[in-house]
Every structure is written in C-alpha cells, then in structure tokens.
Design a protein around this motif. Structure first.
Motif, PDB file in Angstrom:
ATOM      1  N   LYS A 228       0.852  -1.183   0.000  1.00 40.69           N
ATOM      2  CA  LYS A 228       0.000   0.000   0.000  1.00 40.69           C
ATOM      3  C   LYS A 228       0.889   1.234   0.000  1.00 40.69           C
ATOM      4  N   ARG A 229       0.776   2.055  -1.043  1.00 39.37           N
ATOM      5  CA  ARG A 229       1.602   3.268  -1.154  1.00 39.37           C
ATOM      6  C   ARG A 229       0.797   4.444  -0.653  1.00 39.37           C
ATOM      7  N   VAL A 230       1.113   4.882   0.572  1.00 46.66           N
ATOM      8  CA  VAL A 230       0.347   5.967   1.179  1.00 46.66           C
ATOM      9  C   VAL A 230       1.046   7.295   0.952  1.00 46.66           C
ATOM     10  N   GLY A 231       0.264   8.372   1.015  1.00 52.15           N
ATOM     11  CA  GLY A 231       0.817   9.719   0.869  1.00 52.15           C
ATOM     12  C   GLY A 231       1.284  10.017  -0.540  1.00 52.15           C
ATOM     13  N   ARG A 232       0.594   9.487  -1.557  1.00 53.73           N
ATOM     14  CA  ARG A 232       1.011   9.694  -2.946  1.00 53.73           C
ATOM     15  C   ARG A 232      -0.036  10.467  -3.743  1.00 53.73           C
ATOM     16  N   GLY A 233      -0.731  11.351  -3.047  1.00 58.48           N
ATOM     17  CA  GLY A 233      -1.677  12.213  -3.756  1.00 58.48           C
ATOM     18  C   GLY A 233      -3.110  11.774  -3.589  1.00 58.48           C
ATOM     19  N   ILE A 234      -4.021  12.732  -3.873  1.00 61.45           N
ATOM     20  CA  ILE A 234      -5.441  12.504  -3.625  1.00 61.45           C
ATOM     21  C   ILE A 234      -6.020  11.425  -4.530  1.00 61.45           C
ATOM     22  N   GLY A 235      -5.469  11.261  -5.719  1.00 57.98           N
ATOM     23  CA  GLY A 235      -5.989  10.268  -6.655  1.00 57.98           C
ATOM     24  C   GLY A 235      -5.726   8.833  -6.233  1.00 57.98           C
ATOM     25  N   SER A 236      -4.766   8.622  -5.351  1.00 58.26           N
ATOM     26  CA  SER A 236      -4.436   7.257  -4.939  1.00 58.26           C
ATOM     27  C   SER A 236      -5.436   6.700  -3.939  1.00 58.26           C
ATOM     28  N   GLY A 237      -6.212   7.608  -3.306  1.00 57.24           N
ATOM     29  CA  GLY A 237      -7.125   7.172  -2.255  1.00 57.24           C
ATOM     30  C   GLY A 237      -6.453   7.083  -0.896  1.00 57.24           C
ATOM     31  N   HIS A 238      -5.131   7.240  -0.867  1.00 56.23           N
ATOM     32  CA  HIS A 238      -4.391   7.195   0.405  1.00 56.23           C
ATOM     33  C   HIS A 238      -3.507   8.434   0.534  1.00 56.23           C
ATOM     34  N   GLY A 239      -4.022   9.566   0.074  1.00 53.63           N
ATOM     35  CA  GLY A 239      -3.254  10.813   0.131  1.00 53.63           C
ATOM     36  C   GLY A 239      -3.530  11.577   1.400  1.00 53.63           C
ATOM     37  N   LYS A 240      -3.117  12.821   1.444  1.00 58.17           N
ATOM     38  CA  LYS A 240      -3.285  13.746   2.555  1.00 58.17           C
ATOM     39  C   LYS A 240      -2.868  13.147   3.887  1.00 58.17           C
ATOM     40  N   THR A 241      -3.760  12.484   4.627  1.00 63.34           N
ATOM     41  CA  THR A 241      -3.403  11.974   5.949  1.00 63.34           C
ATOM     42  C   THR A 241      -2.854  10.552   5.908  1.00 63.34           C
ATOM     43  N   SER A 242      -2.694   9.992   4.713  1.00 63.77           N
ATOM     44  CA  SER A 242      -2.097   8.660   4.543  1.00 63.77           C
ATOM     45  C   SER A 242      -2.823   7.581   5.345  1.00 63.77           C
ATOM     46  N   SER A 243      -4.138   7.628   5.358  1.00 56.82           N
ATOM     47  CA  SER A 243      -4.992   6.634   6.019  1.00 56.82           C
ATOM     48  C   SER A 243      -4.837   6.627   7.537  1.00 56.82           C
ATOM     49  N   LYS A 244      -4.312   7.710   8.125  1.00 51.66           N
ATOM     50  CA  LYS A 244      -4.096   7.738   9.569  1.00 51.66           C
ATOM     51  C   LYS A 244      -5.113   8.608  10.299  1.00 51.66           C
ATOM     52  N   GLY A 245      -6.089   9.157   9.623  1.00 50.85           N
ATOM     53  CA  GLY A 245      -7.068  10.016  10.280  1.00 50.85           C
ATOM     54  C   GLY A 245      -6.478  11.389  10.550  1.00 50.85           C
ATOM     55  N   HIS A 246      -7.127  12.157  11.412  1.00 48.42           N
ATOM     56  CA  HIS A 246      -6.694  13.527  11.689  1.00 48.42           C
ATOM     57  C   HIS A 246      -6.093  13.638  13.079  1.00 48.42           C
ATOM     58  N   LYS A 247      -4.922  14.196  13.170  1.00 46.16           N
ATOM     59  CA  LYS A 247      -4.246  14.528  14.427  1.00 46.16           C
ATOM     60  C   LYS A 247      -4.164  13.342  15.391  1.00 46.16           C
ATOM     61  N   GLY A 248      -3.859  13.614  16.644  1.00 46.86           N
ATOM     62  CA  GLY A 248      -3.775  12.552  17.647  1.00 46.86           C
ATOM     63  C   GLY A 248      -2.464  11.788  17.592  1.00 46.86           C
ATOM     64  N   HIS A 249      -2.171  11.066  18.674  1.00 46.01           N
ATOM     65  CA  HIS A 249      -0.871  10.395  18.773  1.00 46.01           C
ATOM     66  C   HIS A 249      -0.725   9.277  17.757  1.00 46.01           C
ATOM     67  N   SER A 250      -1.831   8.633  17.347  1.00 43.43           N
ATOM     68  CA  SER A 250      -1.712   7.535  16.392  1.00 43.43           C
ATOM     69  C   SER A 250      -1.406   8.000  14.977  1.00 43.43           C
ATOM     70  N   SER A 251      -1.512   9.313  14.720  1.00 46.73           N
ATOM     71  CA  SER A 251      -1.189   9.827  13.382  1.00 46.73           C
ATOM     72  C   SER A 251       0.260  10.285  13.291  1.00 46.73           C
ATOM     73  N   ARG A 252       0.966  10.274  14.404  1.00 41.20           N
ATOM     74  CA  ARG A 252       2.331  10.814  14.432  1.00 41.20           C
ATOM     75  C   ARG A 252       3.341   9.779  13.950  1.00 41.20           C
ATOM     76  N   GLN A 253       4.462  10.308  13.485  1.00 42.77           N
ATOM     77  CA  GLN A 253       5.533   9.443  13.007  1.00 42.77           C
ATOM     78  C   GLN A 253       6.159   8.679  14.175  1.00 42.77           C
ATOM     79  N   GLY A 254       6.440   7.382  13.975  1.00 48.05           N
ATOM     80  CA  GLY A 254       7.095   6.573  14.990  1.00 48.05           C
ATOM     81  C   GLY A 254       6.178   6.093  16.099  1.00 48.05           C
ATOM     82  N   PHE A 255       4.872   6.292  15.967  1.00 51.66           N
ATOM     83  CA  PHE A 255       3.933   5.881  17.013  1.00 51.66           C
ATOM     84  C   PHE A 255       3.861   4.363  17.108  1.00 51.66           C
ATOM     85  N   LYS A 256       3.933   3.857  18.329  1.00 50.38           N
ATOM     86  CA  LYS A 256       3.743   2.431  18.565  1.00 50.38           C
ATOM     87  C   LYS A 256       2.736   2.272  19.679  1.00 50.38           C
ATOM     88  N   GLN A 257       1.686   1.501  19.433  1.00 46.87           N
ATOM     89  CA  GLN A 257       0.641   1.279  20.435  1.00 46.87           C
ATOM     90  C   GLN A 257       1.130   0.265  21.462  1.00 46.87           C
TER      91      GLN A 257
END
Length: 166
Positions: free
Chosen positions: A17-46
C-alpha cells in the motif's frame, strides 16, 4: 463458478500500500491515519496492553502475595540419559566434566541439578549440587553413586548503576 475464474482476484505478489502519494491514490493527505492525535504521528507504537484509556486489567485486579525474585535459585538441568550418551562407564561426573562435554555452559545459575529422564546402564560417580530422588535411584541401580556438593561457579550479577571499579 467456472474453472477459468477460480484464480480471479488472487494475486501471487500483492503490491504494498503506497500511502501519501496524492489525492488520486485514495491514500493521500493523511495517509490513512485520520486527523491529528498520537496515532497519526511518526514513529507511534501502540502499547500492546493499552485499553483505550480504560483502567488497565493489571491495575484493576488487586495485588496479592509476595515474591522476592532476588533470592530465587536457578539450576542447570542435566538428565541421566544425557550422561549415558556423553560419558564412559566409571567416569567421575562433576561440573568440570560436564563443562568439557558441553552439557553445562555459562555461569548465570546457582548450581547443577540431576533429573531422571532417560535410561542409565553405566556406573558413574556423580557430584552435583542437587538431584531428584528418581535420578539417585537410577544411578544407584546402575551401580554408581551420587554426591551433593556445593556449587563452585560464580553467579553473574548485573552491575549496579554508579558503581566504580577498584
């Protein structure tokens, strides 16, 4: 179902799955991570025991009992079947002999314990820290002897923080 569509939709090499590759890919903008919050941050581990903010099970259950692991004894286990395979009849089996044959390695334990798994037909003189009653019975039945000796090896302790070398 027809024979020609048995493998329809089954891919031998599934594409990543190639995320963050533009709006046409369906996985652009937030890269399937939703908006804000700790789970959207880089390096997050639950945390695997995280329960969504609910009081965790380990804190909900009351504490009972006592266990002081600092005084727990740990033994290297050696079976009589291992001695049968590794030594000749009449041999004195002690810590040095077990180390030479590779049955005992390292120093992070409090002694050597003999257990009764396996068959014994040879007579040995065995000197170990502890032994089970069944193991002693097998050794004496084969014509050997078992002696309990204090452990001579050193137990490796973790270094204390801030300790200085003398």
């Amino acid at each position: 179902m027809q024979l020609h569509d048995v493998h329809q939709g089954v891919h031998r090499r599934k594409l990543k799955k190639r995320v963050g590759r533009g709006i046409g890919s369906g996985h652009g903008k937030t890269s399937s991570k939703g908006h804000k919050g700790h789970s959207s941050r880089q390096g997050f581990k639950q945390n695997p025991i995280f329960e969504g903010g609910q009081m965790p099970l380990a804190r909900r259950v009351p504490k009972r009992g006592f266990f002081n692991g600092a005084f727990k004894k740990e033994y290297i286990l050696v079976n009589v079947g291992d001695l049968e395979a590794a030594f000749d009849a009449g041999t004195v089996v002690d810590e040095a002999a077990l180390r030479a044959r590779g049955l005992v390695k390292g120093y992070a334990y409090d002694g050597i314990k003999l257990l009764a798994d396996g068959d014994l037909t040879k007579a040995f003189t065995i000197r170990v820290t502890k032994f089970s009653a069944a193991a002693a019975a097998k050794v004496t039945a084969a014509g050997g002897t078992v002696e309990a000796v204090p452990y001579t090896g050193r137990r490796l302790e973790p270094k204390a923080e801030g300790a200085t070398q003398a």
